[in-house]
Design a protein around this motif. Structure first.
Motif, PDB file in Angstrom:
ATOM      1  N   ALA A 119      33.711  -1.945 136.034  1.00 38.53           N
ATOM      2  CA  ALA A 119      32.394  -2.423 136.477  1.00 38.53           C
ATOM      3  C   ALA A 119      32.543  -3.546 137.499  1.00 38.53           C
ATOM      4  O   ALA A 119      31.784  -3.613 138.473  1.00 38.53           O
ATOM      5  CB  ALA A 119      31.579  -2.893 135.270  1.00 38.53           C
ATOM      6  N   LEU A 120      33.522  -4.410 137.286  1.00 35.25           N
ATOM      7  CA  LEU A 120      33.766  -5.485 138.257  1.00 35.25           C
ATOM      8  C   LEU A 120      34.213  -4.910 139.591  1.00 35.25           C
ATOM      9  O   LEU A 120      33.811  -5.392 140.650  1.00 35.25           O
ATOM     10  CB  LEU A 120      34.810  -6.458 137.717  1.00 35.25           C
ATOM     11  CG  LEU A 120      34.376  -7.293 136.511  1.00 35.25           C
ATOM     12  CD1 LEU A 120      35.564  -8.068 135.947  1.00 35.25           C
ATOM     13  CD2 LEU A 120      33.226  -8.225 136.854  1.00 35.25           C
ATOM     14  N   LEU A 121      35.025  -3.866 139.542  1.00 30.86           N
ATOM     15  CA  LEU A 121      35.494  -3.207 140.766  1.00 30.86           C
ATOM     16  C   LEU A 121      34.321  -2.659 141.578  1.00 30.86           C
ATOM     17  O   LEU A 121      34.325  -2.688 142.810  1.00 30.86           O
ATOM     18  CB  LEU A 121      36.469  -2.085 140.395  1.00 30.86           C
ATOM     19  CG  LEU A 121      37.230  -1.401 141.505  1.00 30.86           C
ATOM     20  CD1 LEU A 121      38.104  -2.401 142.260  1.00 30.86           C
ATOM     21  CD2 LEU A 121      38.099  -0.287 140.933  1.00 30.86           C
ATOM     22  N   ARG A 122      33.297  -2.188 140.871  1.00 32.42           N
ATOM     23  CA  ARG A 122      32.107  -1.635 141.528  1.00 32.42           C
ATOM     24  C   ARG A 122      31.044  -2.703 141.821  1.00 32.42           C
ATOM     25  O   ARG A 122      29.981  -2.382 142.345  1.00 32.42           O
ATOM     26  CB  ARG A 122      31.477  -0.548 140.655  1.00 32.42           C
ATOM     27  CG  ARG A 122      32.319   0.659 140.385  1.00 32.42           C
ATOM     28  CD  ARG A 122      31.537   1.760 139.664  1.00 32.42           C
ATOM     29  NE  ARG A 122      30.746   1.313 138.534  1.00 32.42           N
ATOM     30  CZ  ARG A 122      31.192   1.184 137.276  1.00 32.42           C
ATOM     31  NH1 ARG A 122      32.455   1.463 136.989  1.00 32.42           N
ATOM     32  NH2 ARG A 122      30.392   0.783 136.311  1.00 32.42           N
ATOM     33  N   ASN A 123      31.315  -3.946 141.408  1.00 31.24           N
ATOM     34  CA  ASN A 123      30.320  -5.024 141.502  1.00 31.24           C
ATOM     35  C   ASN A 123      29.009  -4.621 140.834  1.00 31.24           C
ATOM     36  O   ASN A 123      27.922  -4.788 141.395  1.00 31.24           O
ATOM     37  CB  ASN A 123      30.081  -5.447 142.960  1.00 31.24           C
ATOM     38  CG  ASN A 123      31.295  -6.091 143.564  1.00 31.24           C
ATOM     39  OD1 ASN A 123      32.040  -5.450 144.306  1.00 31.24           O
ATOM     40  ND2 ASN A 123      31.534  -7.345 143.247  1.00 31.24           N
ATOM     41  N   ASP A 124      29.138  -4.107 139.613  1.00 34.37           N
ATOM     42  CA  ASP A 124      27.996  -3.615 138.844  1.00 34.37           C
ATOM     43  C   ASP A 124      27.705  -4.593 137.698  1.00 34.37           C
ATOM     44  O   ASP A 124      28.329  -4.523 136.639  1.00 34.37           O
ATOM     45  CB  ASP A 124      28.328  -2.223 138.292  1.00 34.37           C
ATOM     46  CG  ASP A 124      27.173  -1.580 137.561  1.00 34.37           C
ATOM     47  OD1 ASP A 124      26.243  -2.292 137.122  1.00 34.37           O
ATOM     48  OD2 ASP A 124      27.203  -0.346 137.407  1.00 34.37           O
ATOM     49  N   PRO A 125      26.778  -5.543 137.902  1.00 32.61           N
ATOM     50  CA  PRO A 125      26.530  -6.581 136.897  1.00 32.61           C
ATOM     51  C   PRO A 125      26.061  -6.051 135.542  1.00 32.61           C
ATOM     52  O   PRO A 125      26.486  -6.558 134.503  1.00 32.61           O
ATOM     53  CB  PRO A 125      25.448  -7.461 137.520  1.00 32.61           C
ATOM     54  CG  PRO A 125      25.255  -7.012 138.897  1.00 32.61           C
ATOM     55  CD  PRO A 125      25.940  -5.699 139.074  1.00 32.61           C
TER      56      PRO A 125
END
Length: 141
Positions: A101-107
């Motif tokens: 999720a961090l890799l996708r910048n998905d909070p």
């Protein structure tokens, strides 16, 4: 404590996911890999701490770091029980999802993954304490 962790750590992970850099995500994945490949629970806990606080610092919400550190200090002495109890096939499932999720910048996904990790660990830790309490009661009986 679990409720406070869910709210406070969830908020920091949510904010971090918006601004985390590719280099910081790479560091998160490196620490996660070290955790998975270590057989020493002390090292696992060190990597786990470093990974979480790298993410929390990235959020820019530095005032909350001391609050989280204080909570971790209270919970820390019991954390080794989680690594004794949690099956290895599910131990890192939520942290892997957090890294992705961090890799996708998905909070939202990052916060959800962290919350699931906290809840899973709390479940296993509670079970360990209940089991320990039952053993002690049987000894007294």
């Amino acid at each position: 404590i679990v409720t406070i962790r869910l709210l406070l750590e969830g908020m920091l992970v949510h904010e971090a996911a918006k601004v985390i850099s590719p280099v910081e995500v790479e560091q998160v994945h490196w620490l996660l890999d070290r955790m998975k490949n270590s057989t020493d629970w002390r090292r696992v806990l060190q990597y786990n701490y470093k990974m979480h606080f790298l993410i929390y610092r990235t959020s820019g919400m530095h005032y909350a770091l001391s609050l989280i550190e204080n909570i971790w200090l209270r919970v820390g002495p019991a954390l080794h029980k989680i690594y004794e109890a949690i099956p290895t096939d599910i131990a890192y499932e939520h942290l892997d999802a957090l890294g992705n999720a961090l890799l996708r910048n998905d909070p939202e996904a990052a916060e959800r993954s962290l919350r699931n990790d906290i809840l899973l660990n709390a479940q296993f830790l509670t079970a360990q304490f209940v089991e320990q309490d039952m053993r002690e009661q049987r000894k007294r009986a």
